[in-house]
Design a protein around this motif. Sequence first.
Motif, short mmCIF file in Angstrom:
data_model
loop_
_atom_site.label_atom_id
_atom_site.label_comp_id
_atom_site.label_asym_id
_atom_site.label_seq_id
_atom_site.Cartn_x
_atom_site.Cartn_y
_atom_site.Cartn_z
N ASP A 1 0.85 -1.19 0.00
CA ASP A 1 0.00 0.00 0.00
C ASP A 1 0.89 1.24 0.00
O ASP A 1 0.94 1.99 0.97
CB ASP A 1 -0.92 -0.03 1.23
CG ASP A 1 -1.89 1.14 1.28
OD1 ASP A 1 -2.28 1.64 0.21
OD2 ASP A 1 -2.27 1.53 2.39
N ASP B 1 0.80 4.17 -1.18
CA ASP B 1 0.21 5.49 -0.96
C ASP B 1 -0.45 5.62 0.40
O ASP B 1 -0.97 6.69 0.73
CB ASP B 1 -0.83 5.79 -2.05
CG ASP B 1 -0.19 5.83 -3.44
OD1 ASP B 1 0.98 6.24 -3.54
OD2 ASP B 1 -0.87 5.47 -4.41
N GLY B 2 -0.47 4.55 1.19
CA GLY B 2 -1.07 4.59 2.53
C GLY B 2 -2.58 4.75 2.51
O GLY B 2 -3.17 5.23 3.47
N GLN B 3 -3.22 4.33 1.43
CA GLN B 3 -4.67 4.50 1.29
C GLN B 3 -5.47 3.47 2.09
O GLN B 3 -6.62 3.72 2.42
CB GLN B 3 -5.08 4.40 -0.19
CG GLN B 3 -4.45 5.46 -1.06
CD GLN B 3 -4.92 6.85 -0.69
OE1 GLN B 3 -6.11 7.13 -0.71
NE2 GLN B 3 -3.99 7.72 -0.32
N ARG B 4 -4.84 2.32 2.38
CA ARG B 4 -5.58 1.24 3.06
C ARG B 4 -5.00 0.92 4.44
O ARG B 4 -5.40 -0.03 5.08
CB ARG B 4 -5.54 -0.04 2.21
CG ARG B 4 -6.20 0.13 0.86
CD ARG B 4 -6.18 -1.14 0.04
NE ARG B 4 -4.84 -1.52 -0.36
CZ ARG B 4 -4.28 -2.71 -0.11
NH1 ARG B 4 -4.91 -3.62 0.55
NH2 ARG B 4 -3.06 -2.97 -0.52
N GLY C 1 0.63 12.76 11.66
CA GLY C 1 0.81 12.42 10.25
C GLY C 1 1.89 13.17 9.52
O GLY C 1 1.87 13.24 8.29
N PRO D 1 2.61 9.97 6.31
CA PRO D 1 1.15 10.14 6.29
C PRO D 1 0.42 8.89 5.80
O PRO D 1 0.86 8.22 4.87
CB PRO D 1 0.93 11.29 5.31
CG PRO D 1 2.25 11.94 5.14
CD PRO D 1 3.29 10.90 5.42
N LEU D 2 -0.68 8.59 6.46
CA LEU D 2 -1.58 7.51 6.07
C LEU D 2 -2.98 8.09 5.97
O LEU D 2 -3.36 8.93 6.79
CB LEU D 2 -1.57 6.39 7.12
CG LEU D 2 -0.24 5.68 7.38
CD1 LEU D 2 -0.37 4.74 8.57
CD2 LEU D 2 0.21 4.92 6.15
N LEU D 3 -3.75 7.63 5.00
CA LEU D 3 -5.11 8.14 4.82
C LEU D 3 -5.92 8.01 6.11
O LEU D 3 -6.63 8.93 6.51
CB LEU D 3 -5.82 7.38 3.70
CG LEU D 3 -7.30 7.74 3.50
CD1 LEU D 3 -7.44 9.15 2.99
CD2 LEU D 3 -7.96 6.75 2.57
N HIS D 4 -5.79 6.88 6.78
CA HIS D 4 -6.56 6.63 8.00
C HIS D 4 -5.83 7.08 9.26
O HIS D 4 -6.35 6.93 10.36
CB HIS D 4 -6.93 5.15 8.10
CG HIS D 4 -7.78 4.68 6.96
ND1 HIS D 4 -9.07 5.13 6.77
CD2 HIS D 4 -7.51 3.84 5.93
CE1 HIS D 4 -9.56 4.56 5.68
NE2 HIS D 4 -8.65 3.79 5.15
N GLY D 5 -4.64 7.62 9.10
CA GLY D 5 -3.90 8.18 10.23
C GLY D 5 -3.32 7.15 11.18
O GLY D 5 -3.20 5.96 10.87
N HIS E 1 -15.61 0.40 4.25
CA HIS E 1 -14.99 -0.51 3.28
C HIS E 1 -16.02 -1.51 2.74
O HIS E 1 -16.06 -1.76 1.53
CB HIS E 1 -13.82 -1.23 3.95
CG HIS E 1 -12.99 -2.02 3.01
ND1 HIS E 1 -12.20 -1.43 2.04
CD2 HIS E 1 -12.81 -3.35 2.89
CE1 HIS E 1 -11.58 -2.37 1.36
NE2 HIS E 1 -11.94 -3.54 1.85
#
Length: 154
Positions: A30, A32-35, A58, A62-66, A124
């Motif tokens: 992952d 891009d850190g999206q999941r 972050g 950085p991660l989308l979900h932090g 999800h």
Amino acid sequence: VRPNCIILAVTAANQDIANSDGLQIAREVDPDGQRTIGVLTKLDLMDNGTDARDILEGRVYPLLHGYVGVVNRSQRDIETGKTMKSALQAEKEFLLGHPSYSHLALKQGTVFLSRRLNAILEDHIRACMPSISAKVKTMLREAVAEQQQYGDDD
């Protein structure tokens, strides 16, 4: 790791995050850190004068979900019979009382992590349901068509 999986990358806060096995593996699948949601354990065991604030906010990776920081029971706590209820209260007090985490305290801790994971899972499932439903319908049509090829024995 399948593309429809949520990744829980658990890392001890008292270790160098750049060398975290969990985050390195998550980056591979992952990038891009999206999941991925990051979990920092052992916030209470960091060296004096250090904190995980930049990570939790972050700014490091950085991660989308932090990230969610947690304070778990120690082996000694377990051996002396510290209850989960008292451990959760101690975690809350630590987060609220720590100068680096007090402003983040409402979005940290085991209780928040549990709620956050549940919300991510629900989102999800909602996002994946249309494609899963379409696949099931296609498989059903194919199975019915195959069954019809064998004829009706009734």
